[in-house]
Structures are given as structure tokens and as C-alpha cells.
Design an enzyme around this catalytic site. Structure first.
Site, mmCIF file in Angstrom:
data_model
loop_
_atom_site.group_PDB
_atom_site.id
_atom_site.type_symbol
_atom_site.label_atom_id
_atom_site.label_comp_id
_atom_site.label_asym_id
_atom_site.label_seq_id
_atom_site.Cartn_x
_atom_site.Cartn_y
_atom_site.Cartn_z
ATOM 1 N N SER A 1 0.828 -1.207 0.000
ATOM 2 C CA SER A 1 0.000 0.000 0.000
ATOM 3 C C SER A 1 0.863 1.258 0.000
ATOM 4 O O SER A 1 1.619 1.489 -0.935
ATOM 5 C CB SER A 1 -0.978 -0.048 1.177
ATOM 6 O OG SER A 1 -2.004 0.889 1.023
ATOM 7 N N ASP B 1 -6.056 -3.283 -2.521
ATOM 8 C CA ASP B 1 -4.979 -2.964 -1.584
ATOM 9 C C ASP B 1 -4.249 -4.213 -1.068
ATOM 10 O O ASP B 1 -4.878 -5.171 -0.623
ATOM 11 C CB ASP B 1 -5.583 -2.209 -0.396
ATOM 12 C CG ASP B 1 -4.541 -1.505 0.450
ATOM 13 O OD1 ASP B 1 -3.637 -2.186 0.954
ATOM 14 O OD2 ASP B 1 -4.635 -0.276 0.617
#
Length: 299
Positions: free
Chosen positions: A38, A182
Site C-alpha cells: 500500500s 490494496d
């Protein structure tokens, strides 16, 4: 082999940038592997190139407009605190268009490409250093790790973007007939992957406190409640990743150097405040400096 691992954490990535700056510039650490999830994935290409000033400028100048083309949030300031509420117009518009997410983050992909050029990519690919991006394959319910050595420029930028897409608030991406989001949903702190790739010493930046003594404040509207529930779920993923990482490190004689945030930085890492992020960067640098001094004293 030495690795630098940076966890997910949204805007808290600024703190990780400060830690990494100290480790690279002052400690002169040389890394064979960089692995990010991320926000960590946004940092590591620039860190691997040694472009500290550039990534500092990027992180301390980003705001919501550079990330969202459809922003599902409205941020209000009450009693000195940022309160997140729903942008009803944008969310309803997404629903009417048949979208499955509350917002879209296509501007972030453009921001990534603007600040990481083809020449940067080619230079990085020529280095012996491996740069690895963590993504979540939602179709297969599995973490995947994308090395720069296996990617074209366009693919690499897309994987970095995908790794940072905190669904359902950001874009859901279909790639290679699978759906992705993500990296933090499956591997928030990818210590295990660093060990699997041969690391014998790993510096791990974890964008959360080691022990949380604060009582959680649960959202007072459905939207903020959803954000809090996701945060709680990811906290459990983080603890699992760290526990497994420590176990593997012990079994494989790998040295782990863990850098937690000394205090809780925020309850909502989807708020990107330039002034606050500059402060977090400086705090990360000072924390790494203090920790390094303590480690030296204990040797």
C-alpha cells in the site's frame, strides 16, 4: 541479504519515509530487497533509487485532489479534529453509474506516473536491488508479490497503484481477468515474503503502535463506522503478519529490526493533510535516530 519492509498505512507513510531517510542517509544501510504494501509500495521505488528529497516532496505535498477523481469523503474540522463524513452526491452518483466502490482513485495512478518516469524505471531495473510490490488478488483470495524485474513500466506503475487502492473507498481494478485491491488486505506487513526471498536481516517499518492503550472511538455514522471496522480488521491482519514473521525469523536465523510508530498518529489514514504529514516525516526521522542510538548503547 538485507531487506527493507514498509507496511501499509495510508497517510502514515510519511512517518515511514522519515525512518527510511535516516536508515539510508545516516546509517548508510544497503538493501538488496525493498518490499512495500500500500503506502509502502509508493515509497520503495524512490527509496531504492536514493531519491529521498523527491519522495519527501511527493509525500508532503499530496492531498485528496491528487488521489481521488471521485472522492467519497467530506472532511470537516470540529474542535480541532478532522471528522470524516460521507459525500452523499459522489456516493449516490457512483451507485447510479453501477460502480461497486464509493469512490475512484484514478488520479493517484497519474500522480504515480508523473513522479516516477520511464527513465527512473529503467535505472531501477538495472540495479541489483529487487523492488517488490504487494497486492491482493480478490478473485483468488490471495496475496501476490510483483517484482520490478518481471514488469514493464506500465505494469509496475499499475501494481503500485493497485497496492494502494483501499477498497471500497478507492478503485477496484480488473487485471489479467482477476480483480485486485490494496495489498494490506492479505499481507499488511510482508516480513514472510522478505524471508522467502532470502533476506537474513530485515528492517521493518510498521505504521502502528506496538501496544495500543487508547480506547477506540467507534464511528457515529454508518460511513465512519465502516472505516473503523476496516481499521480493526486490518489491525488483526497486521498482528498476524508480525507473529508469523517473527516465527519464521526465529526458525531461519533472520535478524528483525522493528520500527513501530511511538504514538498513535491518526484514526483515519485516508485523510491526507500536508502539514501533518510533514510533521510525521520529521517524527519518523527522529524516532529512527533515537532507536539507533539505543541499539548502539545496548551492543
Amino acid at each position: 541479504m538485507r531487506a527493507l519492509v514498509i507496511s501499509g498505512g495510508g497517510s502514515k507513510g510519511a512517518f515511514a519515509g522519515g525512518v527510511a531517510q535516516y536508515l539510508l542517509e545516516i546509517e548508510k544501510n544497503k538493501y538488496d530487497i525493498f518490499i512495500g504494501t500500500s503506502t509502502g509500495s509508493l515509497l520503495i521505488p524512490h527509496l531504492a533509487l536514493g531519491n529521498i528529497d523527491k519522495i519527501h516532496r511527493i509525500y508532503t505535498n499530496v492531498d485528496m485532489k491528487k488521489i481521488f477523481n471521485v472522492n467519497p469523503f467530506v472532511i470537516k474540522r470540529k474542535k480541532g479534529k478532522d471528522i470524516v463524513t460521507i459525500n452523499h452526491f459522489n456516493v449516490i452518483w457512483q451507485y447510479l453509474k453501477g460502480k461497486r466502490t464509493f469512490g475512484e482513485s484514478k488520479r493517484l495512478l497519474g500522480y504515480i506516473k508523473k513522479n516516477f518516469s520511464v527513465s527512473d524505471f529503467n535505472e531501477l531495473k538495472l540495479l541489483k536491488t529487487d523492488v517488490v510490490i504487494t497486492v491482493t488478488n480478490l478473485s483468488k483470495n490471495a496475496a501476490e508479490y510483483k517484482s520490478i524485474q518481471e514488469c514493464t513500466y506500465e505494469e509496475f506503475c499499475e501494481w503500485v497503484w493497485i497496492s494502494s487502492n483501499y477498497i471500497p473507498f478507492m478503485s477496484l481494478v480488473t487485471k489479467n481477468n482477476d480483480e485486485y485491491g490494496d495489498g494490506g488486505f492479505s499481507s499488511l506487513v510482508p516480513i514472510r515474503e522478505a524471508i522467502n526471498r532470502g533476506a537474513t536481516e530485515i528492517d521493518v517499518v510498521i505504521l502502528e503502535t506496538e501496544i495500543n492503550l487508547e480506547k477506540a472511538i467507534v464511528g457515529k455514522n454508518p460511513f465512519s463506522l465502516m472505516i473503523d471496522l476496516f481499521r480493526i480488521a486490518l489491525d488483526q491482519v497486521e498482528k498476524h503478519d508480525i507473529a508469523i514473521g517473527k516465527l519464521m525469523a526465529n526458525n531461519n536465523n533472520v535478524k528483525l529490526n522493528l520500527y513501530y510508530t511511538p504514538i498513535k498518529l491518526t484514526n483515519n489514514a485516508l485523510i491526507f493533510n500536508k502539514k501533518v504529514m510533514k510533521e510525521w516525516w520529521n517524527q519518523g526521522y527522529e524516532y529512527a535516530q533515537n532507536k539507533s542510538q539505543l541499539m548502539s548503547d545496548n551492543r
